[in-house]
Design a protein around this motif. Sequence first.
Motif, PDB file in Angstrom:
ATOM      1  N   TRP A  77       0.837  -1.208   0.000  1.00  0.00           N
ATOM      2  CA  TRP A  77       0.000   0.000   0.000  1.00  0.00           C
ATOM      3  C   TRP A  77       0.869   1.254   0.000  1.00  0.00           C
ATOM      4  O   TRP A  77       0.603   2.202  -0.738  1.00  0.00           O
ATOM      5  CB  TRP A  77      -0.918  -0.027   1.220  1.00  0.00           C
ATOM      6  N   GLN A  78       1.923   1.259   0.805  1.00  0.00           N
ATOM      7  CA  GLN A  78       2.790   2.433   0.849  1.00  0.00           C
ATOM      8  C   GLN A  78       3.500   2.644  -0.477  1.00  0.00           C
ATOM      9  O   GLN A  78       3.644   3.789  -0.935  1.00  0.00           O
ATOM     10  CB  GLN A  78       3.810   2.284   1.983  1.00  0.00           C
ATOM     11  N   ASP A  79       3.919   1.558  -1.120  1.00  0.00           N
ATOM     12  CA  ASP A  79       4.540   1.683  -2.442  1.00  0.00           C
ATOM     13  C   ASP A  79       3.572   2.295  -3.441  1.00  0.00           C
ATOM     14  O   ASP A  79       3.952   3.120  -4.275  1.00  0.00           O
ATOM     15  CB  ASP A  79       5.005   0.311  -2.940  1.00  0.00           C
ATOM     16  N   ARG A  80       2.314   1.880  -3.354  1.00  0.00           N
ATOM     17  CA  ARG A  80       1.319   2.392  -4.295  1.00  0.00           C
ATOM     18  C   ARG A  80       1.028   3.869  -4.037  1.00  0.00           C
ATOM     19  O   ARG A  80       0.840   4.651  -4.978  1.00  0.00           O
ATOM     20  CB  ARG A  80       0.034   1.569  -4.186  1.00  0.00           C
ATOM     21  N   VAL A  81       0.994   4.257  -2.762  1.00  0.00           N
ATOM     22  CA  VAL A  81       0.790   5.670  -2.446  1.00  0.00           C
ATOM     23  C   VAL A  81       1.948   6.493  -3.003  1.00  0.00           C
ATOM     24  O   VAL A  81       1.739   7.577  -3.580  1.00  0.00           O
ATOM     25  CB  VAL A  81       0.665   5.887  -0.921  1.00  0.00           C
ATOM     26  N   ARG A  82       3.168   5.991  -2.873  1.00  0.00           N
ATOM     27  CA  ARG A  82       4.326   6.713  -3.413  1.00  0.00           C
ATOM     28  C   ARG A  82       4.219   6.836  -4.930  1.00  0.00           C
ATOM     29  O   ARG A  82       4.582   7.873  -5.497  1.00  0.00           O
ATOM     30  CB  ARG A  82       5.618   5.993  -3.017  1.00  0.00           C
ATOM     31  N   PHE A  83       3.732   5.788  -5.586  1.00  0.00           N
ATOM     32  CA  PHE A  83       3.551   5.856  -7.038  1.00  0.00           C
ATOM     33  C   PHE A  83       2.536   6.944  -7.391  1.00  0.00           C
ATOM     34  O   PHE A  83       2.767   7.742  -8.314  1.00  0.00           O
ATOM     35  CB  PHE A  83       3.068   4.510  -7.581  1.00  0.00           C
ATOM     36  N   GLU A  84       1.409   6.972  -6.694  1.00  0.00           N
ATOM     37  CA  GLU A  84       0.376   7.957  -7.002  1.00  0.00           C
ATOM     38  C   GLU A  84       0.896   9.374  -6.757  1.00  0.00           C
ATOM     39  O   GLU A  84       0.578  10.293  -7.521  1.00  0.00           O
ATOM     40  CB  GLU A  84      -0.873   7.694  -6.152  1.00  0.00           C
ATOM     41  N   THR A 120      -2.752  14.334   2.549  1.00  0.00           N
ATOM     42  CA  THR A 120      -2.043  13.050   2.560  1.00  0.00           C
ATOM     43  C   THR A 120      -2.943  11.885   2.937  1.00  0.00           C
ATOM     44  O   THR A 120      -2.970  10.851   2.254  1.00  0.00           O
ATOM     45  CB  THR A 120      -0.858  13.125   3.535  1.00  0.00           C
ATOM     46  N   GLU A 121      -3.653  12.011   4.046  1.00  0.00           N
ATOM     47  CA  GLU A 121      -4.464  10.895   4.534  1.00  0.00           C
ATOM     48  C   GLU A 121      -5.598  10.561   3.573  1.00  0.00           C
ATOM     49  O   GLU A 121      -5.913   9.385   3.358  1.00  0.00           O
ATOM     50  CB  GLU A 121      -5.029  11.223   5.923  1.00  0.00           C
ATOM     51  N   GLN A 122      -6.218  11.594   2.992  1.00  0.00           N
ATOM     52  CA  GLN A 122      -7.311  11.344   2.046  1.00  0.00           C
ATOM     53  C   GLN A 122      -6.804  10.607   0.802  1.00  0.00           C
ATOM     54  O   GLN A 122      -7.461   9.697   0.302  1.00  0.00           O
ATOM     55  CB  GLN A 122      -7.976  12.657   1.631  1.00  0.00           C
ATOM     56  N   LEU A 123      -5.622  10.996   0.326  1.00  0.00           N
ATOM     57  CA  LEU A 123      -5.044  10.310  -0.832  1.00  0.00           C
ATOM     58  C   LEU A 123      -4.730   8.862  -0.476  1.00  0.00           C
ATOM     59  O   LEU A 123      -4.990   7.941  -1.266  1.00  0.00           O
ATOM     60  CB  LEU A 123      -3.779  11.032  -1.293  1.00  0.00           C
ATOM     61  N   GLY A 124      -4.186   8.650   0.715  1.00  0.00           N
ATOM     62  CA  GLY A 124      -3.876   7.283   1.132  1.00  0.00           C
ATOM     63  C   GLY A 124      -5.118   6.414   1.207  1.00  0.00           C
ATOM     64  O   GLY A 124      -5.101   5.248   0.799  1.00  0.00           O
ATOM     65  N   GLN A 125      -6.227   6.965   1.716  1.00  0.00           N
ATOM     66  CA  GLN A 125      -7.474   6.209   1.797  1.00  0.00           C
ATOM     67  C   GLN A 125      -8.022   5.907   0.413  1.00  0.00           C
ATOM     68  O   GLN A 125      -8.524   4.806   0.161  1.00  0.00           O
ATOM     69  CB  GLN A 125      -8.501   6.999   2.607  1.00  0.00           C
ATOM     70  N   ASN A 129      -8.729   2.165  -1.137  1.00  0.00           N
ATOM     71  CA  ASN A 129     -10.010   1.766  -1.739  1.00  0.00           C
ATOM     72  C   ASN A 129      -9.809   1.238  -3.149  1.00  0.00           C
ATOM     73  O   ASN A 129     -10.438   0.245  -3.555  1.00  0.00           O
ATOM     74  CB  ASN A 129     -10.970   2.955  -1.761  1.00  0.00           C
ATOM     75  N   GLN A 130      -8.921   1.885  -3.894  1.00  0.00           N
ATOM     76  CA  GLN A 130      -8.652   1.439  -5.258  1.00  0.00           C
ATOM     77  C   GLN A 130      -7.993   0.061  -5.257  1.00  0.00           C
ATOM     78  O   GLN A 130      -8.336  -0.797  -6.078  1.00  0.00           O
ATOM     79  CB  GLN A 130      -7.748   2.452  -5.962  1.00  0.00           C
ATOM     80  N   MET A 131      -7.067  -0.155  -4.344  1.00  0.00           N
ATOM     81  CA  MET A 131      -6.392  -1.451  -4.272  1.00  0.00           C
ATOM     82  C   MET A 131      -7.363  -2.561  -3.863  1.00  0.00           C
ATOM     83  O   MET A 131      -7.245  -3.706  -4.322  1.00  0.00           O
ATOM     84  CB  MET A 131      -5.221  -1.371  -3.303  1.00  0.00           C
ATOM     85  N   ILE A 132      -8.311  -2.236  -2.995  1.00  0.00           N
ATOM     86  CA  ILE A 132      -9.336  -3.220  -2.609  1.00  0.00           C
ATOM     87  C   ILE A 132     -10.139  -3.635  -3.835  1.00  0.00           C
ATOM     88  O   ILE A 132     -10.373  -4.830  -4.071  1.00  0.00           O
ATOM     89  CB  ILE A 132     -10.246  -2.630  -1.520  1.00  0.00           C
ATOM     90  N   GLY A 407     -18.180 -11.721   0.031  1.00  0.00           N
ATOM     91  CA  GLY A 407     -16.885 -12.331   0.321  1.00  0.00           C
ATOM     92  C   GLY A 407     -16.262 -11.829   1.602  1.00  0.00           C
ATOM     93  O   GLY A 407     -15.547 -12.553   2.293  1.00  0.00           O
ATOM     94  N   GLY A 408     -16.480 -10.583   1.901  1.00  0.00           N
ATOM     95  CA  GLY A 408     -15.959 -10.039   3.150  1.00  0.00           C
ATOM     96  C   GLY A 408     -14.806  -9.084   2.939  1.00  0.00           C
ATOM     97  O   GLY A 408     -13.947  -9.288   2.077  1.00  0.00           O
ATOM     98  N   LEU A 409     -14.810  -8.030   3.716  1.00  0.00           N
ATOM     99  CA  LEU A 409     -13.732  -7.047   3.704  1.00  0.00           C
ATOM    100  C   LEU A 409     -13.420  -6.677   5.151  1.00  0.00           C
ATOM    101  O   LEU A 409     -14.316  -6.315   5.916  1.00  0.00           O
ATOM    102  CB  LEU A 409     -14.150  -5.797   2.919  1.00  0.00           C
ATOM    103  N   THR A 410     -12.148  -6.755   5.501  1.00  0.00           N
ATOM    104  CA  THR A 410     -11.699  -6.374   6.837  1.00  0.00           C
ATOM    105  C   THR A 410     -10.656  -5.281   6.714  1.00  0.00           C
ATOM    106  O   THR A 410      -9.653  -5.450   6.008  1.00  0.00           O
ATOM    107  CB  THR A 410     -11.080  -7.574   7.582  1.00  0.00           C
ATOM    108  N   LEU A 411     -10.897  -4.166   7.382  1.00  0.00           N
ATOM    109  CA  LEU A 411      -9.926  -3.078   7.436  1.00  0.00           C
ATOM    110  C   LEU A 411      -9.249  -3.106   8.796  1.00  0.00           C
ATOM    111  O   LEU A 411      -9.911  -2.950   9.826  1.00  0.00           O
ATOM    112  CB  LEU A 411     -10.623  -1.733   7.205  1.00  0.00           C
ATOM    113  N   THR A 412      -7.948  -3.331   8.814  1.00  0.00           N
ATOM    114  CA  THR A 412      -7.229  -3.469  10.083  1.00  0.00           C
ATOM    115  C   THR A 412      -6.884  -2.128  10.706  1.00  0.00           C
ATOM    116  O   THR A 412      -6.531  -2.081  11.887  1.00  0.00           O
ATOM    117  CB  THR A 412      -5.917  -4.246   9.867  1.00  0.00           C
ATOM    118  N   GLU A 413      -6.966  -1.060   9.924  1.00  0.00           N
ATOM    119  CA  GLU A 413      -6.601   0.292  10.352  1.00  0.00           C
ATOM    120  C   GLU A 413      -5.119   0.387  10.719  1.00  0.00           C
ATOM    121  O   GLU A 413      -4.701   1.344  11.392  1.00  0.00           O
ATOM    122  CB  GLU A 413      -7.467   0.760  11.524  1.00  0.00           C
ATOM    123  N   TYR A 414      -4.321  -0.570  10.266  1.00  0.00           N
ATOM    124  CA  TYR A 414      -2.879  -0.503  10.518  1.00  0.00           C
ATOM    125  C   TYR A 414      -2.217   0.571   9.659  1.00  0.00           C
ATOM    126  O   TYR A 414      -1.063   0.916   9.878  1.00  0.00           O
ATOM    127  CB  TYR A 414      -2.245  -1.872  10.245  1.00  0.00           C
TER     128      TYR A 414
END
Length: 443
Positions: A77-84, A120-125, A129-132, A407-414
């Motif tokens: 996820w962090q790699d993808r945020v850096r790409f964006e 920053t946080e909004q972009l990360g979220q 969502n896109q990766m999900i 199918g189920g989705l779990t957000l760990t908030e990590y």
Amino acid sequence: MAKKQETQTTSEQRQTRKEVLLARKQAQQTRRIRIGVGIVGGLLLLIFLAAVVNELLIAPNRAVAIVNEEEISLGDWQDRVRFERAQRIILLENQLAAFQDNVGFVQQFAGQTINELLQTEQLGQAVLNQMIDEVVIRQAAEARGITVTDEEVQNNIEATFSFYDGGLPTPLPTATATVEPTPSITPLPTAVITDVVPTAMPTPTASPPPTNTPAPTATPVSAEAFQQEFSDFMTQFAEKGVSEELYREIVRTQLYRERLVEALAEENELSDEAEQASFFVLQFGTEEEANEAEALIAEQGYLPVWNEIRSIVPDPESGSTASTDEVVWLTQTATANRLGAEVAEAAFTLPIREPSSVISRTVDAQTTLYYLIQLTGKEERPLSATEYQTLQQENLGAFIQEQLVTGGLTLTEYDRGRTPTNPVLDPIFTTPPTATPALPTGG
């Protein structure tokens, strides 16, 4: 004399023993302090090493989301945020160069991109969502036997840079001229139609129908030109910490999306046609004026009133808010986007040639508009390419939502507090542009 010397010697020996005992005691205390400091230092070192190991080895592998039992790791996820972030910053840098370092133009045309980088946080979220969605897409694609090979990824990248390995791009289908149907009501007088009168409609202009003008053909580039362009492109990303491998995986993900969209459209027998309507519109800014027009329509008919308002030259001093419009073959969704859901519902339920009653539409807290419409036609018609693509994307969105529910989705908030802020946006893009100096006035 000898006795006195012996007494002095005994006293000195006693004093020396005392000093030795004191020295031993001090040495023991010093040793204990050193041992304590060593233990504390060792514990601090262990804590530091544990933190480093956790951040570099353990944390990146922890899940920030679990989609249908498949994990999205913190590191991915962090790699993808850096790409964006890198992608947006490169766009801004290229625009700055194109505008000859005029940051004011960049802020004007790419203000939203700058805001996304600052939030920053909004972009990360948004990235999460896109990766999900992408996990669901790839799972569904693979379940249908859809695969994307490395060669297909390479071909897609080459096509993006107009390189076709000596061949030519696949020609697009030739567009045919759109034939507009004859209105189902008595045509308006020519003098009225050709009199172009500006209206006060605050709605976007409808996109023109496709014409028979062929789409421009991409000019193929040589292998050398492609390699140079692609190398320069990837260098920009590499300077911002993004690998070519990540870029290729994102291209692969996009290909999975495109193919699943097509597969779902076929599975659901998605039609490229939809019911569309044409109708005349009278719009008013006050309910009183709309009610007066409705009374006139009851006496004279819709078209005479529409023609009369259409032919009036706008006069700001008159106080009239009336304006006219004509909608030609729009779907209910497109009509709602243009004139509001209330007008769209009326347009697709009214009988042809029967005027509506006053339709109110709340635009915002300060603005309410009022409409009187009359339907001129309604039939199944082909969707435009844009409308069909929108329908396909809506179909995909509904599918993804269903899969997440079942199918189920779990957000760990990590991911909280761990959104990357690099690559960092150059402060030049948030600096207020220098005001243009005023021209000197003649004395």
